[in-house]
Scaffold this motif. Structure first.
Motif, PDB file in Angstrom:
ATOM      1  N   GLY A   5       0.809  -1.211   0.000  1.00 44.56           N
ATOM      2  CA  GLY A   5       0.000   0.000   0.000  1.00 44.56           C
ATOM      3  C   GLY A   5       0.840   1.258   0.000  1.00 44.56           C
ATOM      4  O   GLY A   5       0.338   2.351  -0.285  1.00 44.56           O
ATOM      5  N   SER A   6       2.123   1.136   0.285  1.00 51.27           N
ATOM      6  CA  SER A   6       3.011   2.298   0.372  1.00 51.27           C
ATOM      7  C   SER A   6       3.619   2.704  -0.964  1.00 51.27           C
ATOM      8  O   SER A   6       4.264   3.737  -1.051  1.00 51.27           O
ATOM      9  CB  SER A   6       4.158   2.007   1.344  1.00 51.27           C
ATOM     10  N   TYR A   7       3.457   1.907  -1.993  1.00 48.40           N
ATOM     11  CA  TYR A   7       4.044   2.223  -3.292  1.00 48.40           C
ATOM     12  C   TYR A   7       3.095   1.771  -4.402  1.00 48.40           C
ATOM     13  O   TYR A   7       2.186   0.997  -4.189  1.00 48.40           O
ATOM     14  CB  TYR A   7       5.420   1.565  -3.459  1.00 48.40           C
ATOM     15  N   ARG A   8       3.339   2.296  -5.592  1.00 42.82           N
ATOM     16  CA  ARG A   8       2.553   1.896  -6.772  1.00 42.82           C
ATOM     17  C   ARG A   8       3.413   0.924  -7.580  1.00 42.82           C
ATOM     18  O   ARG A   8       4.578   1.193  -7.867  1.00 42.82           O
ATOM     19  CB  ARG A   8       2.186   3.103  -7.609  1.00 42.82           C
ATOM     20  N   PHE A   9       2.813  -0.167  -7.971  1.00 41.73           N
ATOM     21  CA  PHE A   9       3.553  -1.235  -8.644  1.00 41.73           C
ATOM     22  C   PHE A   9       4.200  -0.738  -9.932  1.00 41.73           C
ATOM     23  O   PHE A   9       5.363  -1.053 -10.206  1.00 41.73           O
ATOM     24  CB  PHE A   9       2.619  -2.421  -8.939  1.00 41.73           C
ATOM     25  N   HIS A  10       3.497   0.006 -10.746  1.00 46.50           N
ATOM     26  CA  HIS A  10       4.042   0.432 -12.046  1.00 46.50           C
ATOM     27  C   HIS A  10       5.207   1.416 -11.889  1.00 46.50           C
ATOM     28  O   HIS A  10       5.999   1.589 -12.814  1.00 46.50           O
ATOM     29  CB  HIS A  10       2.931   1.024 -12.930  1.00 46.50           C
ATOM     30  N   GLU A  11       5.339   2.055 -10.726  1.00 43.48           N
ATOM     31  CA  GLU A  11       6.457   2.974 -10.504  1.00 43.48           C
ATOM     32  C   GLU A  11       7.732   2.254 -10.058  1.00 43.48           C
ATOM     33  O   GLU A  11       8.829   2.751 -10.279  1.00 43.48           O
ATOM     34  CB  GLU A  11       6.076   4.024  -9.458  1.00 43.48           C
ATOM     35  N   LEU A  25      11.549  -4.141  -8.861  1.00 44.41           N
ATOM     36  CA  LEU A  25      11.008  -5.420  -8.386  1.00 44.41           C
ATOM     37  C   LEU A  25      11.433  -6.607  -9.242  1.00 44.41           C
ATOM     38  O   LEU A  25      11.587  -7.713  -8.721  1.00 44.41           O
ATOM     39  CB  LEU A  25       9.478  -5.354  -8.318  1.00 44.41           C
ATOM     40  N   TRP A  26      11.621  -6.418 -10.547  1.00 40.15           N
ATOM     41  CA  TRP A  26      11.981  -7.552 -11.409  1.00 40.15           C
ATOM     42  C   TRP A  26      13.281  -8.231 -10.995  1.00 40.15           C
ATOM     43  O   TRP A  26      13.322  -9.462 -10.887  1.00 40.15           O
ATOM     44  CB  TRP A  26      12.024  -7.137 -12.881  1.00 40.15           C
ATOM     45  N   PRO A  27      14.362  -7.482 -10.746  1.00 39.81           N
ATOM     46  CA  PRO A  27      15.580  -8.174 -10.287  1.00 39.81           C
ATOM     47  C   PRO A  27      15.381  -8.895  -8.951  1.00 39.81           C
ATOM     48  O   PRO A  27      15.901 -10.001  -8.753  1.00 39.81           O
ATOM     49  CB  PRO A  27      16.611  -7.056 -10.148  1.00 39.81           C
ATOM     50  N   LEU A  28      14.598  -8.288  -8.058  1.00 42.51           N
ATOM     51  CA  LEU A  28      14.319  -8.930  -6.781  1.00 42.51           C
ATOM     52  C   LEU A  28      13.515 -10.215  -6.972  1.00 42.51           C
ATOM     53  O   LEU A  28      13.782 -11.238  -6.329  1.00 42.51           O
ATOM     54  CB  LEU A  28      13.569  -7.964  -5.862  1.00 42.51           C
ATOM     55  N   LEU A  29      12.545 -10.179  -7.874  1.00 43.15           N
ATOM     56  CA  LEU A  29      11.737 -11.373  -8.144  1.00 43.15           C
ATOM     57  C   LEU A  29      12.568 -12.478  -8.799  1.00 43.15           C
ATOM     58  O   LEU A  29      12.406 -13.661  -8.479  1.00 43.15           O
ATOM     59  CB  LEU A  29      10.532 -11.014  -9.011  1.00 43.15           C
ATOM     60  N   VAL A  30      13.472 -12.099  -9.691  1.00 44.65           N
ATOM     61  CA  VAL A  30      14.346 -13.097 -10.332  1.00 44.65           C
ATOM     62  C   VAL A  30      15.282 -13.716  -9.297  1.00 44.65           C
ATOM     63  O   VAL A  30      15.450 -14.947  -9.247  1.00 44.65           O
ATOM     64  CB  VAL A  30      15.139 -12.452 -11.499  1.00 44.65           C
ATOM     65  N   LEU A  31      15.874 -12.876  -8.454  1.00 41.86           N
ATOM     66  CA  LEU A  31      16.752 -13.389  -7.397  1.00 41.86           C
ATOM     67  C   LEU A  31      15.979 -14.288  -6.436  1.00 41.86           C
ATOM     68  O   LEU A  31      16.475 -15.344  -6.027  1.00 41.86           O
ATOM     69  CB  LEU A  31      17.397 -12.234  -6.638  1.00 41.86           C
TER      70      LEU A  31
END
Length: 117
Positions: free
Chosen positions: A52-58, A63-69
């Protein structure tokens, strides 16, 4: 003849100790795999809790490198856990074989026998 029996019992005892130490190593591998597997899940849980503290598209580029890791760590943790489980089962199977083949091994592993000095 008695020395031969003592030597074979000593050899059997050493083999059992080796198998049990291999099993301890496999259990530590399993423990490490579980820890590696749990790390990305807790990080992703934190991201979901604070979404709720951030907007996903921003923040999608962050997030992609974190999700890959995280995906790599989940696969590594799963691999280590499965490898540890297979090793534990292999050691258990070998100990059961020793117990079935040798009465002294069964007594030694069940705690009924005392090694001669």
């Amino acid at each position: 003849m008695k020395d031969s029996g003592h030597g074979s019992l000593l050899l059997l005892s050493n083999e059992i100790q080796l198998l049990l130490s291999e099993e301890r190593t496999a259990l530590s591998l399993l423990r490490t795999g579980i820890a590696v597997f749990a790390l990305p899940l807790s990080v992703l849980g934190l991201l979901i809790a604070t979404s709720g503290s951030y907007r996903f598209h921003e923040v999608v580029l962050l997030l992609w490198p974190l999700l890959v890791l995280s995906a790599v760590l989940v696969v590594l943790g799963g691999y280590l856990s499965v490898k540890g489980l297979l090793e534990v089962h292999r050691c258990d199977r070998r100990v059961r074989e020793l117990k079935a083949r040798n009465q002294q091994a069964a007594r030694l592993l069940d705690g009924d026998a005392v090694l001669p000095r």
